[in-house]
Every structure is written in structure tokens, then in C-alpha cells.
Design an enzyme around this catalytic site. Structure first.
Site, PDB file in Angstrom:
ATOM      1  N   GLY A 155       0.856  -1.189   0.000  1.00  0.00           N
ATOM      2  CA  GLY A 155       0.000   0.000   0.000  1.00  0.00           C
ATOM      3  C   GLY A 155       0.890   1.236   0.000  1.00  0.00           C
ATOM      4  N   ARG A 156       0.309   2.355   0.464  1.00  0.00           N
ATOM      5  CA  ARG A 156       1.085   3.604   0.398  1.00  0.00           C
ATOM      6  C   ARG A 156       2.401   3.518   1.169  1.00  0.00           C
ATOM      7  NH1 ARG A 156      -2.320   8.567   0.265  1.00  0.00           N
ATOM      8  NH2 ARG A 156      -4.457   7.988   0.118  1.00  0.00           N
ATOM      9  N   ILE A 157       2.327   2.997   2.420  1.00  0.00           N
ATOM     10  CA  ILE A 157       3.552   2.967   3.239  1.00  0.00           C
ATOM     11  C   ILE A 157       4.519   1.919   2.680  1.00  0.00           C
ATOM     12  CG2 ILE A 157       4.484   2.588   5.561  1.00  0.00           C
ATOM     13  CD1 ILE A 157       1.773   3.579   6.676  1.00  0.00           C
ATOM     14  N   ARG A 177      -2.457  -8.655  -1.084  1.00  0.00           N
ATOM     15  CA  ARG A 177      -3.714  -9.370  -1.335  1.00  0.00           C
ATOM     16  C   ARG A 177      -3.947  -9.461  -2.837  1.00  0.00           C
ATOM     17  NH1 ARG A 177      -7.765  -6.180   2.314  1.00  0.00           N
ATOM     18  NH2 ARG A 177      -6.332  -4.664   1.471  1.00  0.00           N
ATOM     19  N   ARG A 238       1.627  -3.394  12.986  1.00  0.00           N
ATOM     20  CA  ARG A 238       0.816  -3.627  14.183  1.00  0.00           C
ATOM     21  C   ARG A 238       1.272  -4.895  14.875  1.00  0.00           C
ATOM     22  NH1 ARG A 238      -0.652   0.792  14.047  1.00  0.00           N
ATOM     23  NH2 ARG A 238      -2.740   1.686  14.044  1.00  0.00           N
ATOM     24  N   GLU A 267       1.047  -4.439  23.470  1.00  0.00           N
ATOM     25  CA  GLU A 267       1.839  -3.272  23.832  1.00  0.00           C
ATOM     26  C   GLU A 267       1.012  -2.323  24.710  1.00  0.00           C
ATOM     27  OE1 GLU A 267       2.540  -2.039  19.684  1.00  0.00           O
ATOM     28  OE2 GLU A 267       1.468  -0.192  20.163  1.00  0.00           O
ATOM     29  N   HIS A 285       6.608   1.991  19.331  1.00  0.00           N
ATOM     30  CA  HIS A 285       5.509   2.402  18.436  1.00  0.00           C
ATOM     31  C   HIS A 285       5.612   3.889  18.071  1.00  0.00           C
ATOM     32  CE1 HIS A 285       1.173   1.325  17.080  1.00  0.00           C
ATOM     33  NE2 HIS A 285       1.740   2.209  16.270  1.00  0.00           N
ATOM     34  N   GLY A 287       6.463   4.847  14.747  1.00  0.00           N
ATOM     35  CA  GLY A 287       6.584   4.901  13.286  1.00  0.00           C
ATOM     36  C   GLY A 287       6.258   6.256  12.691  1.00  0.00           C
TER      37      GLY A 287
HETATM   38  C1  DGY Z   1      -0.961   4.563  12.612  1.00  0.00           C
HETATM   39  O1  DGY Z   1      -1.221   5.631  12.094  1.00  0.00           O
HETATM   40  O2  DGY Z   1      -1.635   3.554  12.424  1.00  0.00           O
HETATM   41  C2  DGY Z   1       0.207   4.539  13.520  1.00  0.00           C
HETATM   42  O3  DGY Z   1       0.498   3.277  13.988  1.00  0.00           O
HETATM   43  C3  DGY Z   1      -0.013   5.498  14.669  1.00  0.00           C
HETATM   44  O4  DGY Z   1       1.216   5.934  15.076  1.00  0.00           O
END
Ligand code: DGY
Length: 325
Positions: A155-157, A177, A238, A267, A285, A287
């Protein structure tokens, strides 16, 4: 009369100022996370909520919030929200895609580089006085450049992570997918492979899939065994996508070389096994946690909420079926 809203966690001053122009705001600038009962009590009588991944928005909560029209999550991930329950009650749910892609990709790369070159382990050794001088075979790491990167979830990330691989002249594999458009594959020089191929061929396996019942423990003991013994696993998406107990065993037994983690099951409680390992880099966490990105995320959520309460369709609506405008 302005609509009444709750902001469940501390936000930036400009976010509150913007929300206050449009709404009567109950804020939580002390940043105490609400338990389920407190959240339900505070949300009763509110028209909207700006919330975070630490807030569970489920059917039980929604039942007690008859006036609620919008749940605006400050995150791109929304596994903390029961979208079907929102839709059933005509509550619009929104997230914050786009604004955090590059920061989150940077963090995935920080974890790749840190694990490959053992940075956090070696920093501990330097601070502990273990460094007595240069040696040829000292604390050897592995190269990132020219290695094979495997991205689960383009996806985008995932695409932003793959884009950065060009600078390191890496071979890029991905599994998704469904296959992405061929122009995107070409731009990223990325090859679609099966899950098994990706696990077997990659030197760096990076997870960028959302957390859903289907992706729960998608990396467990069997998948870790399929990976190269020299491979490195990166999870900045996640907790729950990886079976932490299986990963700890794999890191202890040398089934894979190392892991770089930003997210965990349960977490912020960490499975204790991680703490005794040198071959894991542990981040809390973070990111998307740069100042510019977190400000942009909070404003995006605020705009989504204000759009709904002003009678328009919000830009980042997750459940169009709930939208009656
Ligand atoms: C998100 O945007 O899903 C990140 O995990 C939040 O920091």
C-alpha cells in the site's frame, strides 16, 4: 449551538484551537488514557470523538453513545474501531492516510539499518565500556545494499519503503492481497511473488499489512522457519501480525538473524523474552512520530470530524455506507 465533542488524548494547541472554532470541546490535555467505562461515560451526549489507537470503539461503547455521529481516529490503522458496528449505527469512522507514509517508511528503514549493523546492541556495548579498540572482525553486521527486500503489503507505506530501496540498489519483492498496477511495479522495480517465495528469498522481510483477523499471526513459527537463517524481520505495522512468542524462540535459536520491531502484541507490555536478546532492536511504536507528521495527523483527524459535524462527507471516510449526506 456548537456540537459537543471529546478529544480522548492530548493533542497539539492548533488542533484544539481549530476544533474549538467549530465545536464545544472536552479535551484531555493531561493525557490520561481512559478505561472503557470512563470513555463511555464521557462520550454519552457527545456528537463526535477524536480518538487514538489506545481507545477501543466497539459495539458495546457505541450502544451507550446515542448522539455520536463521527469517530475520527488519529492514525491510519483503525483496528481499534469496530467499523461494522459504526456503520450499523450510522456513525462515520475516519482515519489519517497519506500524511504519515514517509515518516513511517523512514522508521522501517531505521529499523532495517539498525538491525543490520547492530546499532542498539553496539551502543550498549560502547556505553558499557566494552570497546577497547578497532579490530578487523569486530561486531560484524550485514549489508543492506544489494540485498533483497521483501515487502508484505504494498500500500502507500509499503510503496514508500520500497521506493527507498532504489538508493541501496536492492532487489525488491512484494506480496499483497492483490497485485498492484503495473506502472507502480515498474516505478518501484518491484516483483510480485507468493508469500512462500517472499519468505524464502528475502534478506529483509518488512511487514506493512493492516492488522485484521486474516493477518493475525501471519508470521509465526512456520513462516519464520521458511525465512533464511541470515534474514531480518521488520515489523512497524501492528502487533499481532507477528506471533511474538514464536519470534522470540526464533531469535533465541538463530532461526533468523535479527528483528527490528516498533509494535508488539499487548503493547506497551513487552513479552519479557525480547529484553534479553541482543539481536532485536526495540522501538516504542513511534513509526509516525515526527513533530511535523503527528501535527498533520491530528489536524487531519480534526478536519474529518468537523466535516461530518458540518454536514459534509469527510475526506478520509472508512465506511461510506454510514454516510447519508
Ligand atoms: C498509525 O497511524 O496507524 C500509527 O500506527 C499510529 O502511530
Amino acid at each position: 449551538m456548537k456540537p459537543k465533542i471529546l478529544v480522548t488524548r492530548e493533542v497539539f494547541d492548533e488542533t484544539l484551537a481549530y476544533l474549538s472554532q467549530h465545536c464545544e470541546v472536552e479535551a484531555n490535555q493531561e493525557d490520561r488514557a481512559f478505561d472503557a467505562e470512563t470513555l463511555a461515560a464521557k462520550l454519552a451526549g457527545k456528537d463526535g470523538v477524536v480518538c487514538c489507537l489506545t481507545d477501543r470503539v466497539d459495539a458495546k461503547l457505541l450502544e451507550r453513545c446515542a448522539r455520536l455521529k463521527v469517530v475520527a481516529n488519529i492514525a491510519v490503522g483503525y483496528n481499534n474501531i469496530d467499523i461494522a458496528a459504526c456503520t450499523a449505527r450510522g456513525v462515520m469512522a475516519t482515519n489519517t492516510p497519506g500524511v504519515l507514509d514517509d515518516s513511517t517508511a523512514d522508521l522501517a528503514w531505521a529499523l532495517m539499518l539498525a538491525t543490520a549493523r547492530r546499532l542498539t546492541e553496539l551502543e550498549r556495548r560502547v556505553r558499557g565500556g566494552e570497546w577497547t579498540g578497532w579490530k578487523l572482525k569486530q561486531w560484524l553486521g550485514v549489508d543492506v545494499h544489494h540485498a533483497t527486500l521483501g515487502v508484505f503489503g504494498l500500500g502507500r507505506i509499503g510503496q514508500a519503503i520500497a521506493r527507498r530501496a532504489a538508493g541501496f540498489e536492492m532487489k525488491v519483492l512484494y506480496h499483497n492481497r492483490s497485485r498492484v498496477r503495473s506502472d507502480i511495479e515498474q516505478r518501484l522495480d518491484a516483483t510480485y511473488v507468493t508469500k512462500d517465495e517472499l519468505l524464502r528469498q528475502s534478506d529483509f522481510v518488512v511487514l506493512q499489512v493492516p492488522y485484521t483477523p486474516e493477518t493475525h499471526h501471519m508470521i509465526g513459527a512456520a513462516e519464520l522457519k521458511q525465512m533464511k537463517r541470515t534474514a531480518i524481520l521488520i515489523n512497524s505495522t501492528r502487533g499481532g501480525v507477528v506471533d511474538d512468542a514464536a519470534l522470540i524462540a526464533a531469535l533465541q535459536e538463530g532461526t533468523i538473524r535479527a528483528a527490528g520491531l516498533d509494535v508488539y502484541e499487548n503493547e506497551p507490555r513487552l513479552s519479557p523474552g525480547f529484553l534479553g536478546l541482543d539481536n532485536v532492536v526495540l522501538a516504542p511504536h513511534v513509526g509516525s512520530s515526527t513533530e511535523a507528521t503527528r501535527r498533520a495527523m491530528a489536524m487531519t483527524a480534526a478536519r474529518n470530524l468537523v466535516a461530518v459535524l458540518s454536514g459534509s462527507k469527510p475526506p478520509n471516510l472508512l465506511n461510506p455506507a454510514a454516510c447519508r449526506t
